[in-house]
Design a protein around this motif. Structure first.
Motif, PDB file in Angstrom:
ATOM      1  N   GLN A  53      43.343  35.147  27.983  1.00 33.50           N
ATOM      2  CA  GLN A  53      44.031  35.238  29.272  1.00 33.50           C
ATOM      3  C   GLN A  53      43.927  34.127  30.516  1.00 33.50           C
ATOM      4  O   GLN A  53      44.541  34.160  31.440  1.00 33.50           O
ATOM      5  N   LEU A  54      43.142  33.369  29.852  1.00 36.68           N
ATOM      6  CA  LEU A  54      42.646  32.451  31.030  1.00 36.68           C
ATOM      7  C   LEU A  54      42.681  30.976  30.643  1.00 36.68           C
ATOM      8  O   LEU A  54      42.812  29.963  31.539  1.00 36.68           O
ATOM      9  N   ALA A  55      42.411  30.666  29.536  1.00 36.68           N
ATOM     10  CA  ALA A  55      42.489  29.254  28.879  1.00 36.68           C
ATOM     11  C   ALA A  55      43.405  28.758  27.626  1.00 36.68           C
ATOM     12  O   ALA A  55      42.991  28.414  26.721  1.00 36.68           O
ATOM     13  N   THR A  56      44.683  29.172  27.915  1.00 32.57           N
ATOM     14  CA  THR A  56      45.542  29.005  26.921  1.00 32.57           C
ATOM     15  C   THR A  56      46.880  28.433  27.603  1.00 32.57           C
ATOM     16  O   THR A  56      47.209  29.198  28.766  1.00 32.57           O
ATOM     17  N   PRO A  57      47.812  27.790  27.127  1.00 33.74           N
ATOM     18  CA  PRO A  57      49.275  27.367  27.971  1.00 33.74           C
ATOM     19  C   PRO A  57      49.958  28.752  28.291  1.00 33.74           C
ATOM     20  O   PRO A  57      50.722  28.925  29.077  1.00 33.74           O
ATOM     21  N   ASP A  58      50.080  29.626  27.163  1.00 39.29           N
ATOM     22  CA  ASP A  58      50.512  31.030  27.281  1.00 39.29           C
ATOM     23  C   ASP A  58      50.046  31.506  28.330  1.00 39.29           C
ATOM     24  O   ASP A  58      50.819  32.312  29.147  1.00 39.29           O
ATOM     25  N   ALA A  59      48.879  31.840  28.511  1.00 37.16           N
ATOM     26  CA  ALA A  59      48.116  32.427  29.571  1.00 37.16           C
ATOM     27  C   ALA A  59      48.779  32.088  30.824  1.00 37.16           C
ATOM     28  O   ALA A  59      49.025  32.693  31.987  1.00 37.16           O
ATOM     29  N   PHE A  60      48.736  30.626  31.104  1.00 36.76           N
ATOM     30  CA  PHE A  60      49.258  29.813  32.509  1.00 36.76           C
ATOM     31  C   PHE A  60      50.563  30.286  32.469  1.00 36.76           C
ATOM     32  O   PHE A  60      51.023  30.718  33.887  1.00 36.76           O
ATOM     33  N   ARG A  61      51.464  30.209  31.513  1.00 36.39           N
ATOM     34  CA  ARG A  61      52.743  30.510  31.790  1.00 36.39           C
ATOM     35  C   ARG A  61      53.071  31.904  32.198  1.00 36.39           C
ATOM     36  O   ARG A  61      53.631  32.334  33.106  1.00 36.39           O
ATOM     37  N   ALA A  62      52.404  32.817  31.825  1.00 37.30           N
ATOM     38  CA  ALA A  62      52.146  34.232  32.126  1.00 37.30           C
ATOM     39  C   ALA A  62      51.714  34.601  33.339  1.00 37.30           C
ATOM     40  O   ALA A  62      52.319  35.303  34.095  1.00 37.30           O
ATOM     41  N   ASN A  63      50.791  33.947  33.772  1.00 40.59           N
ATOM     42  CA  ASN A  63      50.214  34.218  35.172  1.00 40.59           C
ATOM     43  C   ASN A  63      49.227  33.328  35.607  1.00 40.59           C
ATOM     44  O   ASN A  63      48.034  32.997  35.572  1.00 40.59           O
ATOM     45  N   PRO A  64      50.221  32.173  36.333  1.00 35.45           N
ATOM     46  CA  PRO A  64      49.336  30.953  36.687  1.00 35.45           C
ATOM     47  C   PRO A  64      48.499  31.260  37.820  1.00 35.45           C
ATOM     48  O   PRO A  64      47.373  30.670  38.024  1.00 35.45           O
ATOM     49  N   GLN A  65      48.788  32.637  38.626  1.00 31.94           N
ATOM     50  CA  GLN A  65      48.044  32.707  39.769  1.00 31.94           C
ATOM     51  C   GLN A  65      46.622  33.335  39.219  1.00 31.94           C
ATOM     52  O   GLN A  65      45.495  32.680  39.718  1.00 31.94           O
ATOM     53  N   LEU A  66      46.525  34.189  38.135  1.00 28.41           N
ATOM     54  CA  LEU A  66      45.298  34.456  37.645  1.00 28.41           C
ATOM     55  C   LEU A  66      44.446  33.419  37.078  1.00 28.41           C
ATOM     56  O   LEU A  66      43.248  33.269  37.272  1.00 28.41           O
ATOM     57  N   VAL A  67      45.101  32.402  36.259  1.00 26.44           N
ATOM     58  CA  VAL A  67      44.344  31.346  35.915  1.00 26.44           C
ATOM     59  C   VAL A  67      44.032  30.460  36.746  1.00 26.44           C
ATOM     60  O   VAL A  67      42.658  30.023  36.725  1.00 26.44           O
ATOM     61  N   TRP A  68      44.535  30.136  37.684  1.00 24.22           N
ATOM     62  CA  TRP A  68      44.151  29.276  38.999  1.00 24.22           C
ATOM     63  C   TRP A  68      43.042  30.018  39.804  1.00 24.22           C
ATOM     64  O   TRP A  68      42.060  29.309  40.265  1.00 24.22           O
ATOM     65  N   GLU A  69      43.183  31.290  39.918  1.00 18.48           N
ATOM     66  CA  GLU A  69      41.995  32.243  40.687  1.00 18.48           C
ATOM     67  C   GLU A  69      40.752  31.959  40.045  1.00 18.48           C
ATOM     68  O   GLU A  69      39.701  31.693  40.460  1.00 18.48           O
ATOM     69  N   TRP A  70      40.824  31.817  38.627  1.00 17.66           N
ATOM     70  CA  TRP A  70      39.631  31.829  37.672  1.00 17.66           C
ATOM     71  C   TRP A  70      39.117  30.594  37.883  1.00 17.66           C
ATOM     72  O   TRP A  70      37.972  29.994  38.003  1.00 17.66           O
ATOM     73  N   TYR A  71      40.080  29.466  37.749  1.00 18.76           N
ATOM     74  CA  TYR A  71      39.457  27.774  37.849  1.00 18.76           C
ATOM     75  C   TYR A  71      39.059  27.560  39.092  1.00 18.76           C
ATOM     76  O   TYR A  71      37.658  26.592  39.397  1.00 18.76           O
ATOM     77  N   SER A  72      39.608  28.066  40.193  1.00 14.13           N
ATOM     78  CA  SER A  72      39.181  27.825  41.655  1.00 14.13           C
ATOM     79  C   SER A  72      37.799  28.608  41.745  1.00 14.13           C
ATOM     80  O   SER A  72      36.869  27.721  42.708  1.00 14.13           O
ATOM     81  N   TRP A  73      37.316  29.551  41.195  1.00 15.47           N
ATOM     82  CA  TRP A  73      36.541  30.103  41.099  1.00 15.47           C
ATOM     83  C   TRP A  73      35.060  29.330  40.531  1.00 15.47           C
ATOM     84  O   TRP A  73      33.832  29.177  41.251  1.00 15.47           O
ATOM     85  N   ARG A  74      35.431  28.806  39.428  1.00 15.50           N
ATOM     86  CA  ARG A  74      34.446  27.808  38.751  1.00 15.50           C
ATOM     87  C   ARG A  74      34.332  26.512  39.513  1.00 15.50           C
ATOM     88  O   ARG A  74      33.316  26.040  39.556  1.00 15.50           O
ATOM     89  N   GLN A  75      35.278  26.125  40.036  1.00 20.08           N
ATOM     90  CA  GLN A  75      35.275  24.750  40.699  1.00 20.08           C
ATOM     91  C   GLN A  75      34.225  25.026  42.077  1.00 20.08           C
ATOM     92  O   GLN A  75      33.502  24.357  42.462  1.00 20.08           O
ATOM     93  N   ASP A  76      34.473  26.108  42.817  1.00 20.82           N
ATOM     94  CA  ASP A  76      33.666  26.527  43.784  1.00 20.82           C
ATOM     95  C   ASP A  76      32.070  26.591  43.401  1.00 20.82           C
ATOM     96  O   ASP A  76      31.439  26.174  44.097  1.00 20.82           O
TER      97      ASP A  76
END
Ligand code: OAD
Length: 246
Positions: A53-76
């Motif tokens: 749900q977080l680390a595949t191209p399909d996941a990003f297409r389906a829900n870019p907000q959720l994927v970016w939320e997770w990556y922003s959390w990791r960046q922080d």
């Protein structure tokens, strides 16, 4: 330290001293003592989050907000972490000429922050962005806010990391295979050695007669094939080796 460990440490020291082309391959375990979570340990990311749900191209297409939320959390989270003595020892060895390059599966950027230069990030970097549509790339120095948009074509930007189901960057791989070809010793530090093709890199060195030194808090599928297995934390073992080499 028990006798067996002392022998292994001595053996590893000799191998490093006598090496002609030493390379290191690192995984999430080298950043654990910097407080960056690993993927597969008891408190690993893939125990708490669903990679599909977080680390595949399909996941990003389906829900870019959720994927970016997770990556922003990791960046922080990573922004609050600093390189540890294991990263620092590799920098020192590069400067002294012992270590020729690092091949890392980590996307946290800590090797570069520590000061390593000859670095191949096979799974990309969390701080680089790329456009999902055009060739645009950008670099972040703070966590992303929302879903970043490409200034060139207005499509979504995504983290420039390798997701499940994606190929590794060809140019990086050419450089990696060239390093593996030259290596006579590969130090494998803090990886579960489960994700291909990275898990096979040390085996290529071994097949051409090279040696493997593994540093890990536990055994991995690579352990029976390693010349020496050093059981312990990278942030303690690498500085110890450094002291003995000097
Ligand atoms: P893993 O989380 O699979 O494995 C981390 C390894 O580090 C384990 O073998 C631990 O025993 C070891 N370890 C933990 N703490 C350590 C310490 N202080 N010192 C030494 N070793 C320690 O992480 P990776 O092997 O890096 O891919 O995972 C490989 C890839 O799987 C990642 O790059 C990521 C993930 O899915 C992508 O995101 C494409």
């Amino acid at each position: 330290m028990i006798m067996q460990d002392e022998l292994s440490i001595k053996q590893a020291t000799n191998i490093i001293k006598q090496s002609k082309y030493l390379i290191a391959m690192t995984g999430a375990g080298i950043s654990r003592e910097s407080n960056v979570p690993t993927f597969r340990g008891a408190d690993g990311l893939w125990k708490q989050y669903d990679a599909m749900q977080l680390a595949t191209p399909d996941a990003f297409r389906a829900n870019p907000q959720l994927v970016w939320e997770w990556y922003s959390w990791r960046q922080d989270l990573i922004l609050k972490c600093s390189p540890n003595p294991a990263h620092e020892t590799l920098v020192k060895w590069e400067q002294k000429g012992y270590l020729k390059s690092i091949i890392t599966q980590n996307v946290d950027g800590l090797h570069r922050r520590a000061g390593s230069h000859s670095l191949h990030e096979v799974h990309g970097n969390l701080w680089t962005l790329k456009c999902t549509s055009c060739d645009y790339h950008d670099q972040l120095d703070a966590p992303a806010v929302g879903v970043p948009i490409c200034p060139s074509c207005s499509n979504h930007l995504r983290p420039d990391v390798v997701w499940f189901g994606e190929n590794l960057n060809q140019e990086i791989m050419l450089n990696v295979y060239s390093e593996l070809d030259k290596a006579d010793v590969c130090m494998v530090i803090g990886t579960s050695a489960l994700v291909q093709p990275a898990a096979s890199f040390p085996l290529l060195v071994r097949e051409q007669g090279g040696l493997i030194i593994e540093v890990n808090i536990e055994e991995t599928p690579l352990t029976p094939l390693a010349t020496v297995h050093l059981r312990g934390k990278a942030g303690e073992i690498l500085p110890l080796l450094d002291k003995l080499i000097a």
